[in-house]
Design an enzyme around this catalytic site. Structure first.
Site, mmCIF file in Angstrom:
data_model
loop_
_atom_site.group_PDB
_atom_site.id
_atom_site.type_symbol
_atom_site.label_atom_id
_atom_site.label_comp_id
_atom_site.label_asym_id
_atom_site.label_seq_id
_atom_site.Cartn_x
_atom_site.Cartn_y
_atom_site.Cartn_z
ATOM 1 N N TYR A 5 -41.569 -9.147 15.527
ATOM 2 C CA TYR A 5 -42.959 -9.152 15.998
ATOM 3 C C TYR A 5 -43.802 -8.298 15.041
ATOM 4 C CZ TYR A 5 -41.291 -4.954 18.566
ATOM 5 O OH TYR A 5 -40.713 -3.770 18.927
ATOM 6 N N HIS A 11 -40.298 -5.479 11.564
ATOM 7 C CA HIS A 11 -41.556 -6.163 11.249
ATOM 8 C C HIS A 11 -41.509 -6.863 9.888
ATOM 9 C CE1 HIS A 11 -42.764 -3.875 14.638
ATOM 10 N NE2 HIS A 11 -42.589 -2.727 14.007
#
Ligand code: C5P
Length: 318
Positions: free
Chosen positions: A246, A294
């Site tokens: 994410y 990430h």
């Protein structure tokens, strides 16, 4: 004979009047059309929301960055969101918690609306080590809105990072105390995070997480804003094409700025020479940190592209 002459005069007069009326009407429409066409979105030299093909493929004005009391989450977004940090609760328990949230915090986010007569300038300040020695402080302080994130330090680093903060983005595990004029912007990753912000600013929070969490926190209750999970999904899917687990706090903060600012200056983004997301206030010991879960490389490439498309001004530091 006389009445025939009169008839044709009346006809000519009526024809002239019709032409005049149509002319006046069309002129009115043209003026309105041009006023509409050339109505600026803001009063800056350039406004972020102005059309640009690359940008318009990603930017979706209709996605609300913040939760409000009236907002409802779809089942599919909830299912996307609950996977981020292994949420086990149901959509109805999420909705109940959100209801409780708005009994304590303002029902609508406090935002400066866009206007052709206003230029909302924002500085988005990430936590990159490239800020060290940058002397960007005075430039950062100059903006109307100054967005910082997580534990980003100020004391002792003013010359490089400035000392004003209007918004601080955080989640329970990264929370710090705020002064009375700073907006607490919560990035929620699980239902407990929504409960945490409600409790930490009132009776105190009791609970555990993957890291220690503050039971109480200082911040102005009237300035709390909560990021909409649907906005997080939009950033992940539309901006990052679903790369990485994410988006990082910093990347979501930057897209948030694209939605609430007219002119954006970006500081404090970029990994160190070993590819790690090190901070400007500390020496990194974990050399295998990289960019965590990430998609750091894609995020950085998108930031550079935003700068190339003249949607942001990027300050790469040293
Ligand atoms: O480390 P932390 O998450 O608090 O940093 C805030 C944000 O700053 C990150 O989410 C990331 O987007 C950005 N950052 C960066 N380069 C670094 C450190 C942080 O781009 N070296």
């Amino acid at each position: 004979m006389f009445s025939e002459k009169m008839d044709s005069k009346v006809k000519i007069l009526l024809a002239l009047m019709s032409v005049t009326i149509v002319g006046v009407f069309l002129r009115g429409c043209t003026v309105k059309y041009y006023a509409y066409q050339y109505q600026r979105a803001c009063a800056c030299d350039k406004c972020v929301s102005e059309a640009n093909p690359w940008f318009m493929q990603r930017f979706n004005k209709s996605v609300e960055p913040f939760l409000s009391a009236k907002h409802n989450l779809t089942e599919s977004t909830f299912n996307w969101w609950k996977r981020l940090q292994g949420e086990r609760g149901s959509l109805s328990s999420y909705s109940k918690t959100v209801k409780g949230l708005f009994q304590v915090f303002p029902a609508r986010p406090q935002l400066e609306e866009p206007s052709p007569y206003r230029c909302r300038t924002c500085a988005v300040v990430g936590n990159s080590g490239n800020l060290r020695g940058s002397l960007y402080g005075p430039m950062i302080n100059f903006h109307d809105v100054i967005i910082r994130m997580n534990t980003g330090r100020i004391k002792g680093y003013e010359a490089d990072v400035g000392n004003r903060t209007t918004h601080r983005i955080m989640y329970p595990e990264s929370a710090v105390n705020l002064d009375n004029t700073t907006h607490l912007v919560l990035f929620p990753f699980k239902i407990q995070d929504l409960l945490w912000v409600t409790k930490a600013l009132t009776t105190g929070f009791r609970g555990t997480s993957y890291m220690p969490v503050k039971s109480k926190i200082k911040a102005n209750k009237n300035l709390v804003m909560v990021i909409n999970p649907a906005f997080m999904q939009y950033v992940h899917e539309t901006w990052l094409k679903k790369r990485g687990r994410y988006p990082s706090t910093g990347f979501m903060a930057l897209v948030m700025a694209l939605h609430i600012c007219d002119e954006i200056h970006v500081f404090g983004y970029g990994a160190d020479k070993d590819g790690n997301w090190s901070h400007y206030w500390e020496t990194l010991h974990n050399k295998k940190l990289k960019t965590g879960v990430h998609p750091g490389t894609n995020e950085y490439a998108t930031i550079l592209e935003l700068a190339k498309q003249q949607k942001i001004k990027f300050y790469p530091g040293w």
